[in-house]
Design a protein around this motif. Structure first.
Motif, short mmCIF file in Angstrom:
data_model
loop_
_atom_site.label_atom_id
_atom_site.label_comp_id
_atom_site.label_asym_id
_atom_site.label_seq_id
_atom_site.Cartn_x
_atom_site.Cartn_y
_atom_site.Cartn_z
N MET A 258 0.75 -1.20 0.01
CA MET A 258 -0.11 0.08 0.12
C MET A 258 0.74 1.37 0.00
SD MET A 258 -3.11 -0.69 -0.21
CE MET A 258 -3.84 0.74 0.30
N ARG A 259 1.86 1.17 0.78
CA ARG A 259 2.79 2.46 0.77
C ARG A 259 3.39 2.69 -0.57
NH1 ARG A 259 8.33 2.33 4.34
NH2 ARG A 259 9.37 4.34 3.42
N GLN A 260 3.81 1.38 -1.27
CA GLN A 260 4.39 1.63 -2.67
C GLN A 260 3.46 2.25 -3.63
OE1 GLN A 260 7.58 1.20 -3.48
NE2 GLN A 260 7.00 2.00 -5.99
N LEU A 261 2.18 1.80 -3.57
CA LEU A 261 1.15 2.36 -4.54
C LEU A 261 0.83 3.63 -4.06
CD1 LEU A 261 -1.39 -0.83 -4.47
CD2 LEU A 261 0.17 -0.20 -6.22
N MET A 262 0.84 4.09 -2.92
CA MET A 262 0.71 5.45 -2.88
C MET A 262 1.79 6.40 -3.17
SD MET A 262 -2.40 5.62 -1.22
CE MET A 262 -2.18 7.41 -0.72
N ASP A 263 3.14 5.79 -2.84
CA ASP A 263 4.21 6.83 -3.57
C ASP A 263 3.80 6.84 -4.97
OD1 ASP A 263 5.03 7.17 -0.82
OD2 ASP A 263 6.36 5.30 -0.81
N MET A 265 1.40 6.65 -6.93
CA MET A 265 0.36 7.47 -7.42
C MET A 265 0.36 9.01 -7.03
SD MET A 265 -2.94 5.15 -6.82
CE MET A 265 -2.67 4.96 -5.33
N VAL A 266 1.04 9.19 -6.06
CA VAL A 266 1.11 10.60 -5.46
C VAL A 266 2.45 11.40 -6.12
CG1 VAL A 266 1.52 12.14 -3.62
CG2 VAL A 266 -0.09 10.31 -3.28
N THR A 267 3.49 10.60 -6.33
CA THR A 267 4.59 11.31 -6.82
C THR A 267 4.44 12.08 -8.29
OG1 THR A 267 5.93 9.76 -5.87
CG2 THR A 267 6.95 11.17 -7.60
N PRO A 268 3.76 11.47 -9.14
CA PRO A 268 3.40 12.20 -10.46
C PRO A 268 2.62 13.52 -10.23
CG PRO A 268 3.25 9.99 -10.77
CD PRO A 268 3.27 10.01 -9.21
N ILE A 269 1.86 13.42 -9.18
CA ILE A 269 0.93 14.53 -9.14
C ILE A 269 1.74 15.72 -8.30
CG2 ILE A 269 -1.13 15.52 -7.76
CD1 ILE A 269 -2.12 12.79 -8.04
N LYS A 270 2.78 15.49 -7.41
CA LYS A 270 3.47 16.51 -6.83
C LYS A 270 4.56 16.83 -7.61
CE LYS A 270 2.53 15.01 -2.14
NZ LYS A 270 2.96 14.62 -0.81
N GLN A 271 5.12 15.82 -8.44
CA GLN A 271 6.35 16.03 -9.44
C GLN A 271 6.19 15.60 -10.86
OE1 GLN A 271 9.86 14.33 -7.56
NE2 GLN A 271 9.23 15.15 -5.44
N PRO A 272 5.38 16.65 -11.52
CA PRO A 272 5.17 16.25 -12.85
C PRO A 272 6.34 15.66 -13.57
CG PRO A 272 3.87 18.23 -12.48
CD PRO A 272 4.88 17.82 -11.34
N ASP A 273 7.38 16.27 -13.39
CA ASP A 273 8.57 16.08 -14.12
C ASP A 273 9.29 14.68 -13.90
OD1 ASP A 273 9.28 17.23 -12.06
OD2 ASP A 273 10.64 18.47 -12.56
N SER A 274 8.70 14.05 -12.84
CA SER A 274 9.46 12.82 -12.20
C SER A 274 9.19 11.69 -13.12
CB SER A 274 8.82 12.46 -10.90
OG SER A 274 9.27 11.21 -10.33
N ALA A 275 10.34 10.69 -13.07
CA ALA A 275 10.19 9.71 -13.70
C ALA A 275 9.07 8.62 -13.76
CB ALA A 275 11.60 8.73 -13.83
N ALA A 276 8.63 8.90 -12.27
CA ALA A 276 7.45 7.92 -11.97
C ALA A 276 6.12 8.48 -12.69
CB ALA A 276 7.30 8.44 -10.53
N ALA A 277 5.94 9.45 -13.24
CA ALA A 277 5.19 9.90 -14.21
C ALA A 277 4.93 9.19 -15.40
CB ALA A 277 5.23 11.33 -14.54
#
Length: 626
Positions: A258-263, A265-277
């Motif tokens: 759950m922690r991994q899924l939350m990270d 999903m939230v990372t692209p919202i907070k950091q649109p230029d992140s690779a997680a997007a």
């Protein structure tokens, strides 16, 4: 101020015939009652102001009307004796007549604000108040009489006193002043309800339903956008391995998953230029478990009917406000383009509003003011409006230039559409210099006839390279005042010889010379038109075949106004164009050169045949001059 409203004024005069008939409006002087609150705000009026602030379509529909009307100019006019036209303005020297209007509206600088607020008040609440009082001015240490247009929300009654929140307050809370009984005057203006005329009405009263629906639809859409419920539920089989959030390989621990899924999903919202997007989350496990990975949704995406209902509500609002639908929806362009309005639309929609305002000012303010100033026969003066600045003329400059190049309009039309006065037109010398500069920019050798325009003297070559300077025309060396071939032979034959002398020709009259010059000009025009047609055929044959259909109905001598001629193609384009001229006038190479220069100028500038230009070039040439 009490004297200003001392007695009842006569009935309001109607508008001059030929002008738009004003829609009914009412006004009355307000006397505050210490027992009953005279200034009130109905529930529907409070709702109307709320919708005005919260619904952009309502705001713009109201601002559209107010903005157009605010461009009118109010003035004092004298009623025409036969009432057949709008009243002409009184002389500016009549300060006793113009002063009251300037006092009410704040002069020319304040008229726009006065009209804007008045029309806005009527459009939303259906009524407004004009409050006049003596306003202390600490800068000049005098008391200036001042009037403001206020809504009922800006007025508060305390007994016979009136508290006014000034519309032009610079503070967020608003500057308030207390006006004591007898120290102010107030005029209430309203659009009367047809059923109960003492009550105000506006389109906003009937639009409360569509406005309420639109706000609820917008709230529903915003709730769906903000809610987490539509995201659904993700079913994750326990046999799947997810990356550990701490980078320790893979894990099946539900909490760490759950922690991994939350990270993730939230990372692209907070950091649109992140690779997680863009990089997907890696999951491994049996194929059966991967197939069981499923997302359950608890709600649908945004209701497809919501947008159509929103559009329907906006259309109803636009219809109710009696504003152009495109002005509220922007369907035919942006809002700025909607401010360009025709004269017919002004007469049908905006003139009646202005006529109402002028009628109220005249009856309830201006005539009483003139009586207080003891102006004789005040009813011969009225307040009227000048709509000259209301209609924004569209920019026709590009179309005017194109029409000029096609020979459809005169140069003065282009200057008018571009906003230049006729005194800015170039002189003949300036035009000649401009033409010479254009030829130089085209890389052509300068014609000797145009060289003096640039201060280069008379040297140079003709426009066509290698062409010799113009030869002397026949008769150029003849004595001044004589025409070669017209002088009789005055020799006397010897006695006994047969007189073989030809009879003396008739004297050359001015009319004959004029007819000859006219025929010479006609011949030159024929040669020029034939050369243009010759070049037109060349342009058609050397351009895309798709152009031929579009130019099928275009005269060949006008083809160059539709197709561009390159300067380096002119010699090939005009090869053989003057064969007929050289056959019938082989002794006129100078005239042929002028015609050729004229044709080349038209081809390069895409101008149609202009006989006056050809005549001017021939007149300025050395052909035939003595």
């Amino acid at each position: 101020m009490a004297a200003l409203f001392g007695k009842r004024t006569p009935p309001r005069a109607g508008p001059p015939p030929g002008e738009i008939e004003p829609i009914a409006a009412s006004a009355a002087r307000v006397t505050l009652d210490p027992v009953q609150n005279v200034i009130t705000t109905a529930e529907w009026q409070s709702d109307a102001w709320k919708y005005y602030r919260e619904i952009p379509e309502v705001f713009y529909g109201v601002a559209y009307d107010a903005g157009i009307c605010s461009r009118a100019r109010l003035y004092v006019g004298k009623v025409d004796p036969d009432s057949s036209s709008k009243p002409p303005p009184v002389p500016e020297e009549r300060g006793d007549l113009i002063g009251p209007l300037d006092e009410l509206t704040g002069g020319q600088a304040g008229q726009s604000r006065f009209l804007d607020r008045q029309v806005s008040q009527w459009a939303v609440a259906g009524e407004s108040y004009w409050v006049g009082f003596d306003d202390p001015n600490p800068k000049e240490k005098t008391k200036a009489r001042r009037w403001v247009v206020a809504s009922s929300k800006e007025l508060e009654q305390r007994g016979r006193d009136l508290i006014v929140t000034l519309p032009d307050s610079s503070t967020a809370q608003g500057e308030q002043i207390v006006l004591k009984d007898g120290k102010f005057a107030s005029i209430r203006t309203w659009q009367p309800d047809p059923e109960r005329g003492h009550l105000p009405i506006s389109p906003m009263r009937a639009l409360r339903g569509p406005c309420r629906m639109l706000l609820k639809l917008q709230a529903k859409t915003m709730a769906q956008c903000d809610s987490r419920i539509p995201a659904g539920l993700l079913k994750v089989p326990s046999e799947l391995d997810f990356p550990d959030p701490d980078g320790k390989g893979m894990t099946r621990d539900p909490k760490r998953i759950m922690r991994q899924l939350m990270d993730t999903m939230v990372t692209p919202i907070k950091q649109p230029d992140s690779a997680a997007a863009v990089v997907p989350l890696m999951v491994q496990g049996p194929a059966e478990a991967l197939a069981a990975l499923e997302l359950l949704r608890f709600g649908n995406d945004l209701d497809s009917r919501t947008q159509s209902m929103i559009d329907s509500a906006i259309r109803r609002i636009g219809t109710g406000l009696d504003a152009p639908l495109s002005a509220t929806t922007g369907e035919t362009g942006n809002h700025w383009s909607q401010w360009q309005i025709s004269e017919d639309a002004l007469r049908a929609r905006f003139f009646p509003k202005l006529a109402r305002i002028c009628g109220i000012i005249t009856e309830y303010f201006y005539w009483p003011a003139l009586r207080a100033l003891k102006v004789p026969d005040p009813e011969q003066y009225v307040i009227w409006f000048d709509p000259a600045d209301m209609a924004l003329r569209p920019n026709k400059g590009p179309e005017a230039i194109q029409a000029y190049e096609l020979g459809l309009v005169a140069a003065r039309v282009v200057r008018r559409e571009l906003g230049f006065p006729e005194e800015d037109a170039p002189t003949q010398q300036e035009w000649t210099r401009w033409m010479a500069e254009q030829l130089l920019r085209q890389g052509r050798p300068l014609d000797p006839q145009l060289a003096p325009a640039l201060g280069l003297g008379s040297g140079g070559t003709t426009l066509r390279e290698g062409r010799t300077p113009p030869l002397k025309a026949p008769g150029q060396d003849a004595p001044r005042g004589e025409v070669p071939g017209t002088q009789p032979d005055n020799t006397t034959p010897n006695p006994g010889e047969l007189d073989t002398r030809p009879p003396a020709p008739p004297p050359v009259t001015a009319a004959a010379v004029a007819r000859a010059a006219e025929w010479e000009m006609t011949a030159a025009e024929l040669a020029a038109v034939r050369a243009l047609a010759w070049a037109g055929r060349w342009l058609i044959n050397h351009n895309d075949r798709s152009q031929r259909g579009a130019l099928q109905d275009v005269d060949r001598h006008a083809v160059h106004t539709h197709l561009t001629a390159a300067a380096n193609d002119l010699d090939a384009m005009l090869a053989g164009a003057y064969s007929d001229w050289e056959t019938v006038a082989p002794d006129q190479p100078c005239v042929r050169d002028v015609i050729d220069n004229y044709v080349r100028v038209l081809l390069l500038t895409r101008r149609p045949h202009q006989p006056r230009l050809l005549a001017s070039m021939l007149a300025d040439s050395a052909c035939g001059g003595g």
